[in-house]
Design an enzyme around this catalytic site. Structure first.
Site, PDB file in Angstrom:
ATOM      1  N   GLY A  14      -0.371  -7.600  53.581  1.00  0.00           N
ATOM      2  CA  GLY A  14       0.081  -7.224  52.237  1.00  0.00           C
ATOM      3  C   GLY A  14       1.303  -6.316  52.219  1.00  0.00           C
ATOM      4  CB  THR A  16       5.864  -8.981  51.593  1.00  0.00           C
ATOM      5  OG1 THR A  16       6.207  -9.158  52.969  1.00  0.00           O
ATOM      6  CG2 THR A  16       7.020  -9.455  50.741  1.00  0.00           C
ATOM      7  CE  LYS A  37      10.109  -9.119  57.168  1.00  0.00           C
ATOM      8  NZ  LYS A  37       8.671  -8.832  57.231  1.00  0.00           N
ATOM      9  CG  ASP A  54       8.058 -11.345  54.028  1.00  0.00           C
ATOM     10  OD1 ASP A  54       7.426 -12.246  53.439  1.00  0.00           O
ATOM     11  OD2 ASP A  54       7.588 -10.706  54.995  1.00  0.00           O
ATOM     12  CD  GLU A 115       7.534  -6.866  54.685  1.00  0.00           C
ATOM     13  OE1 GLU A 115       8.156  -7.290  53.688  1.00  0.00           O
ATOM     14  OE2 GLU A 115       6.674  -7.541  55.287  1.00  0.00           O
ATOM     15  N   GLY A 116       8.774  -3.778  57.946  1.00  0.00           N
ATOM     16  CA  GLY A 116       8.809  -4.262  59.324  1.00  0.00           C
ATOM     17  C   GLY A 116       8.219  -5.651  59.427  1.00  0.00           C
ATOM     18  CB  ALA A 117       8.524  -8.317  61.810  1.00  0.00           C
TER      19      ALA A 117
HETATM   20  N1  LIG Z   1      -3.350  -7.452  46.762  1.00  0.00           N
HETATM   21  C1  LIG Z   1      -3.191  -8.756  46.972  1.00  0.00           C
HETATM   22  N2  LIG Z   1      -3.560  -9.656  46.041  1.00  0.00           N
HETATM   23  C2  LIG Z   1      -3.386 -10.988  46.222  1.00  0.00           C
HETATM   24  N3  LIG Z   1      -2.835 -11.505  47.321  1.00  0.00           N
HETATM   25  C3  LIG Z   1      -2.435 -10.652  48.290  1.00  0.00           C
HETATM   26  C4  LIG Z   1      -2.605  -9.245  48.174  1.00  0.00           C
HETATM   27  N4  LIG Z   1      -2.086  -8.648  49.295  1.00  0.00           N
HETATM   28  C5  LIG Z   1      -1.611  -9.650  50.056  1.00  0.00           C
HETATM   29  N5  LIG Z   1      -1.824 -10.855  49.463  1.00  0.00           N
HETATM   30  C6  LIG Z   1      -1.436 -12.182  49.944  1.00  0.00           C
HETATM   31  O1  LIG Z   1      -1.728 -12.249  51.329  1.00  0.00           O
HETATM   32  C7  LIG Z   1      -0.668 -12.922  52.003  1.00  0.00           C
HETATM   33  C8  LIG Z   1      -0.054 -11.959  53.012  1.00  0.00           C
HETATM   34  O2  LIG Z   1       0.529 -10.873  52.290  1.00  0.00           O
HETATM   35  P1  LIG Z   1       1.998 -10.360  52.645  1.00  0.00           P
HETATM   36  O3  LIG Z   1       2.950 -11.512  52.776  1.00  0.00           O
HETATM   37  O4  LIG Z   1       2.355  -9.297  51.672  1.00  0.00           O
HETATM   38  O5  LIG Z   1       1.671  -9.773  54.078  1.00  0.00           O
HETATM   39  P2  LIG Z   1       2.656  -9.118  55.144  1.00  0.00           P
HETATM   40  O6  LIG Z   1       1.902  -8.011  55.774  1.00  0.00           O
HETATM   41  O7  LIG Z   1       3.941  -8.803  54.494  1.00  0.00           O
HETATM   42  O8  LIG Z   1       2.858 -10.301  56.202  1.00  0.00           O
HETATM   43  P3  LIG Z   1       4.047 -10.467  57.296  1.00  0.00           P
HETATM   44  O9  LIG Z   1       3.571  -9.789  58.531  1.00  0.00           O
HETATM   45  O10 LIG Z   1       4.121 -11.967  57.441  1.00  0.00           O
HETATM   46  O11 LIG Z   1       5.299  -9.883  56.748  1.00  0.00           O
HETATM   47  C9  LIG Z   1       0.335 -13.380  50.939  1.00  0.00           C
HETATM   48  O12 LIG Z   1       0.023 -14.672  50.526  1.00  0.00           O
HETATM   49  C10 LIG Z   1       0.075 -12.367  49.820  1.00  0.00           C
HETATM   50  O13 LIG Z   1       0.460 -12.854  48.555  1.00  0.00           O
HETATM   51 MG   LIG Z   2       5.820  -9.521  54.890  1.00  0.00          MG
END
Ligand SMILES: Nc1ncnc2c1ncn2[C@@H]1O[C@H](COP(=O)(O)OP(=O)(O)OP(=O)(O)O)[C@@H](O)[C@H]1O
Ligand SMILES: [Mg+2]
Length: 245
Positions: A14, A16, A37, A54, A115-117
């Protein structure tokens, strides 16, 4: 520079969504927010074109006018750790270039959300981890974590690593990636607080797909559910020039 570097306890937790919601909240307050990013992997689409999903989301939520190539200077094809994806594409990731782009973005904004990876110890260039990048950029760290079984271990590992590196820690934010409530979700925050003094700064609720497209709605949710005055005090604390009650 003021702002936060958003890292996670893992990929897909989550980061992003939380970063985008915070950026939308800053924008709603009337301040200029930069988003960054540095490396995004997995950008190759089935038709061979490239899309940094992202970075594009952060650009939309923040209203940043910076070009996507600055918001995300390294857009990599395969869904791998950036250092690995770059090596396989024969791209050399330059920390100096990342730093130069970051500082040029900072010049045009009041606060910066990067935002990191993946997580904290993901390799982003030869011999360089995300933690090293965070040190270089000089932003305090916000950790995003899942509310689910396993998160206590992941949070404590991440927080201890940040603290032992002497990097400023803003705190932890949870993101509810599922609609159903679980026992882990109900107990995670209290249990975690017994084992760490890291501030717990709220929980982003489950966000429906349509809400993810609405910066103003997401901004309101962030302001209601996250402790924005501790996450971004220069924008949201009563002492800031941007404060509106
Ligand atoms: N609070 C939330 N409500 C609904 N969906 C969520 C929520 N948090 C995360 N998600 C969903 O979970 C998935 C992963 O979230 P997100 O892309 O923000 O993760 P990330 O940590 O940024 O991943 P990455 O490491 O790939 O950058 C996405 O489809 C996002 O929409
Ligand atoms: Mg992300």
């Amino acid at each position: 520079m003021q702002g936060v570097f958003v890292t996670g306890t893992d990929t897909g937790v989550g980061k992003t969504l939380v970063a985008g919601a915070l950026a939308a909240a800053v924008r709603r307050r009337g301040a200029r927010v930069g988003v960054f990013k540095p490396c995004e992997s997995g950008c190759e689409q089935p038709d061979g074109s490239m899309h940094a999903r992202d970075a594009a989301f952060l650009q939309r939520m923040s209203g940043s006018t910076a070009p996507l190539e600055h918001i995300c200077p390294y857009q990599l094809r395969e869904p791998l750790a950036p250092a690995v994806a770059a090596e396989r594409e024969h791209i050399s990731i330059s920390m100096e270039h990342i730093s130069d782009v970051f500082h040029s973005l900072c010049a045009d904004c009041d606060t910066m959300i990067a935002e990191g990876a993946g997580g904290l110890l993901v390799p982003i260039a030869d011999g360089v981890l995300t933690l090293d990048l965070i040190r270089q950029l000089g932003l305090p760290v916000l950790v995003v974590a899942r509310l689910s079984l396993g998160t206590i271990n992941h949070c404590l590992l991440t927080v201890r690593q940040i603290q032992s590196a002497g990097v400023p820690l803003t705190g932890i934010v949870f993101s509810r990636t599922q609609e159903q409530t679980t026992a882990a979700e109900q107990t995670n925050p209290d249990v975690l607080q017994r084992y760490t003094d890291a501030p717990l700064l709220g929980c982003l609720p489950f966000i429906r797909p349509a809400q993810k497209k609405d910066p103003d709605g997401l901004a309101r949710i962030a302001q209601q559910t996250l402790d924005v005055s501790r996450i971004l005090p220069d924008i949201f604390s009563p002492a800031s020039g941007f404060y509106k009650s």
